[in-house]
Scaffold this motif. Sequence first.
Motif, PDB file in Angstrom:
ATOM      1  N   MET A 166       9.701  -5.245   9.868  1.00 55.84           N
ATOM      2  CA  MET A 166       9.170  -5.941   8.593  1.00 55.84           C
ATOM      3  C   MET A 166       8.780  -7.084   9.229  1.00 55.84           C
ATOM      4  N   ARG A 167       7.657  -7.510   8.949  1.00 52.28           N
ATOM      5  CA  ARG A 167       6.957  -8.842   9.404  1.00 52.28           C
ATOM      6  C   ARG A 167       6.730  -9.900   7.998  1.00 52.28           C
ATOM      7  N   LEU A 168       6.985 -10.947   8.112  1.00 55.69           N
ATOM      8  CA  LEU A 168       6.585 -11.860   6.934  1.00 55.69           C
ATOM      9  C   LEU A 168       5.939 -13.115   7.447  1.00 55.69           C
ATOM     10  N   GLY A 169       4.962 -13.296   6.520  1.00 56.55           N
ATOM     11  CA  GLY A 169       4.009 -14.393   6.744  1.00 56.55           C
ATOM     12  C   GLY A 169       4.530 -15.509   5.800  1.00 56.55           C
ATOM     13  N   ILE A 170       4.635 -16.658   6.363  1.00 53.51           N
ATOM     14  CA  ILE A 170       5.236 -17.845   5.502  1.00 53.51           C
ATOM     15  C   ILE A 170       4.395 -18.945   5.652  1.00 53.51           C
ATOM     16  N   GLU A 171       4.057 -19.477   4.474  1.00 56.07           N
ATOM     17  CA  GLU A 171       3.300 -20.668   4.222  1.00 56.07           C
ATOM     18  C   GLU A 171       3.883 -21.839   3.422  1.00 56.07           C
ATOM     19  N   VAL A 172       4.170 -23.072   3.836  1.00 58.79           N
ATOM     20  CA  VAL A 172       4.925 -23.925   3.016  1.00 58.79           C
ATOM     21  C   VAL A 172       3.915 -25.192   2.897  1.00 58.79           C
ATOM     22  N   ASP A 173       3.784 -25.813   1.758  1.00 58.37           N
ATOM     23  CA  ASP A 173       2.843 -27.153   1.773  1.00 58.37           C
ATOM     24  C   ASP A 173       3.983 -28.040   0.882  1.00 58.37           C
ATOM     25  N   LEU A 174       4.190 -29.012   1.424  1.00 49.49           N
ATOM     26  CA  LEU A 174       4.712 -30.179   0.575  1.00 49.49           C
ATOM     27  C   LEU A 174       3.912 -31.498   0.796  1.00 49.49           C
ATOM     28  N   VAL A 175       3.794 -31.993  -0.492  1.00 52.93           N
ATOM     29  CA  VAL A 175       3.419 -33.403  -0.789  1.00 52.93           C
ATOM     30  C   VAL A 175       4.260 -34.215  -1.407  1.00 52.93           C
ATOM     31  N   TYR A 176       4.842 -35.382  -1.000  1.00 55.84           N
ATOM     32  CA  TYR A 176       5.719 -36.302  -1.839  1.00 55.84           C
ATOM     33  C   TYR A 176       5.131 -37.699  -1.646  1.00 55.84           C
ATOM     34  N   TRP A 177       5.524 -38.550  -2.550  1.00 56.04           N
ATOM     35  CA  TRP A 177       5.298 -39.940  -2.653  1.00 56.04           C
ATOM     36  C   TRP A 177       6.396 -40.492  -2.283  1.00 56.04           C
ATOM     37  N   PHE A 178       6.200 -41.685  -1.522  1.00 54.73           N
ATOM     38  CA  PHE A 178       7.590 -42.374  -1.217  1.00 54.73           C
ATOM     39  C   PHE A 178       7.024 -44.021  -1.408  1.00 54.73           C
ATOM     40  N   GLU A 179       7.808 -44.788  -2.261  1.00 59.71           N
ATOM     41  CA  GLU A 179       7.251 -46.113  -2.608  1.00 59.71           C
ATOM     42  C   GLU A 179       7.850 -47.120  -1.473  1.00 59.71           C
ATOM     43  N   ARG A 180       8.709 -46.560  -0.600  1.00 63.38           N
ATOM     44  CA  ARG A 180       8.896 -47.388   0.639  1.00 63.38           C
ATOM     45  C   ARG A 180       9.471 -46.635   1.828  1.00 63.38           C
ATOM     46  N   ALA A 181       9.471 -47.064   2.908  1.00 62.42           N
ATOM     47  CA  ALA A 181       9.925 -46.213   3.965  1.00 62.42           C
ATOM     48  C   ALA A 181      11.189 -45.583   3.980  1.00 62.42           C
ATOM     49  N   THR A 182      11.178 -44.513   4.145  1.00 62.09           N
ATOM     50  CA  THR A 182      12.487 -43.633   3.888  1.00 62.09           C
ATOM     51  C   THR A 182      12.471 -42.697   4.972  1.00 62.09           C
ATOM     52  N   ASP A 183      13.758 -42.404   5.355  1.00 55.21           N
ATOM     53  CA  ASP A 183      14.454 -41.471   6.287  1.00 55.21           C
ATOM     54  C   ASP A 183      14.265 -40.081   5.667  1.00 55.21           C
ATOM     55  N   VAL A 184      13.840 -39.137   6.111  1.00 53.48           N
ATOM     56  CA  VAL A 184      13.933 -37.772   5.512  1.00 53.48           C
ATOM     57  C   VAL A 184      14.240 -36.725   6.612  1.00 53.48           C
ATOM     58  N   LEU A 185      15.260 -35.688   6.092  1.00 52.48           N
ATOM     59  CA  LEU A 185      15.936 -34.694   7.091  1.00 52.48           C
ATOM     60  C   LEU A 185      15.139 -33.343   6.377  1.00 52.48           C
ATOM     61  N   LEU A 186      14.248 -32.779   7.270  1.00 54.73           N
ATOM     62  CA  LEU A 186      13.583 -31.657   6.793  1.00 54.73           C
ATOM     63  C   LEU A 186      14.203 -30.258   7.206  1.00 54.73           C
ATOM     64  N   GLN A 187      14.303 -29.375   6.684  1.00 61.76           N
ATOM     65  CA  GLN A 187      14.978 -28.095   6.916  1.00 61.76           C
ATOM     66  C   GLN A 187      14.073 -26.684   6.521  1.00 61.76           C
ATOM     67  N   ILE A 188      12.974 -26.546   6.980  1.00 63.87           N
ATOM     68  CA  ILE A 188      12.032 -25.442   6.664  1.00 63.87           C
ATOM     69  C   ILE A 188      11.577 -24.541   7.676  1.00 63.87           C
ATOM     70  N   GLU A 189      11.992 -24.646   8.642  1.00 64.66           N
ATOM     71  CA  GLU A 189      11.449 -23.784   9.918  1.00 64.66           C
ATOM     72  C   GLU A 189      12.511 -22.600   9.974  1.00 64.66           C
ATOM     73  N   ALA A 190      11.803 -21.360  10.027  1.00 63.34           N
ATOM     74  CA  ALA A 190      12.766 -20.137  10.083  1.00 63.34           C
ATOM     75  C   ALA A 190      13.662 -20.257  11.288  1.00 63.34           C
ATOM     76  N   ALA A 191      14.819 -19.796  11.179  1.00 62.18           N
ATOM     77  CA  ALA A 191      15.568 -19.640  12.403  1.00 62.18           C
ATOM     78  C   ALA A 191      15.463 -18.594  13.420  1.00 62.18           C
ATOM     79  N   ALA A 192      15.412 -18.945  14.557  1.00 68.23           N
ATOM     80  CA  ALA A 192      15.078 -17.916  15.841  1.00 68.23           C
ATOM     81  C   ALA A 192      16.753 -17.242  16.127  1.00 68.23           C
ATOM     82  N   MET A 193      16.781 -15.787  15.484  1.00 70.54           N
ATOM     83  CA  MET A 193      18.065 -15.133  15.979  1.00 70.54           C
ATOM     84  C   MET A 193      17.804 -13.902  16.419  1.00 70.54           C
TER      85      MET A 193
END
Length: 258
Positions: A1-28
């Motif tokens: 089984m092969r999966l094709g994955i497409e993710v698009d995120l667009v957000y608005w931040f009023e001030r500089a903000t740290d973000v922790l992103l976790q959207i990459e498939a894990a290599a296992m």
Amino acid sequence: MRLGIEVDLVYWFERATDVLLQIEAAAMVDQRIVAETLTIWSDDPIRAAIGEDGIGQRCWTRADGQWRAEYRGTIAIDRATIDLLPLAATPPRDLDGHLVPYLLPSRYCPADRFEGFVRREFAGLEGGALAAALVDWVATSLTYAGNASTGETTALDTFASRSGVCRDYAHLLVSLARAGNIPARCVSAYAPGVDPPDFHAVAELWLEGSWHLADATRMAGCGDIARVAVGRDATDIAFMTVFGSAQLMEQSVRVRTL
């Protein structure tokens, strides 16, 4: 089984903000990254950070104003379907230290509150027999409803309302399993057939020396799931943790079989 994955995120931040992103498939071992790209539109450099239990990769980024992230991945899944029913139980005293947190209550999974229910309703069952019964109970007892919960909803709330989204199903299954002395963790994942299309959440149960995926929503089989991250509950597996505030502008997740 092969999966094709497409993710698009667009957000608005009023001030500089740290973000922790976790959207990459894990290599296992049971899921191989054939190809992938992660693009983040930011004036600041990004930095990788390893995920819980060494699974997957988080990404630190800095956002200010309009922020955009794009992930594209092709993942090869090589995972056999396992029947949980015959798998043996492991006594808590025989578990390795790294498994102990997955027996204990956590923020969204107050497992201790379910111990009496599990003892009464599933008397005489343990190990795989109990796990299979719990998956079936959650699948048949809950109604999938997109507006039934919020980011504050716990497994206890879901148990009372008998409705929720995938993360609520996962939280409740994990809580019940822990209450029955089965180590259990939440998993963020990609899977085809998720309706509506979005990031998905399932559970993994520790039985007979290994982790076994279980989707109580029954939207995906274990051979169709690409893990992103694992953890105690949604706190650990969130696709994006914002250390401040953000406004959603656009978000899409598309997963298809290739």
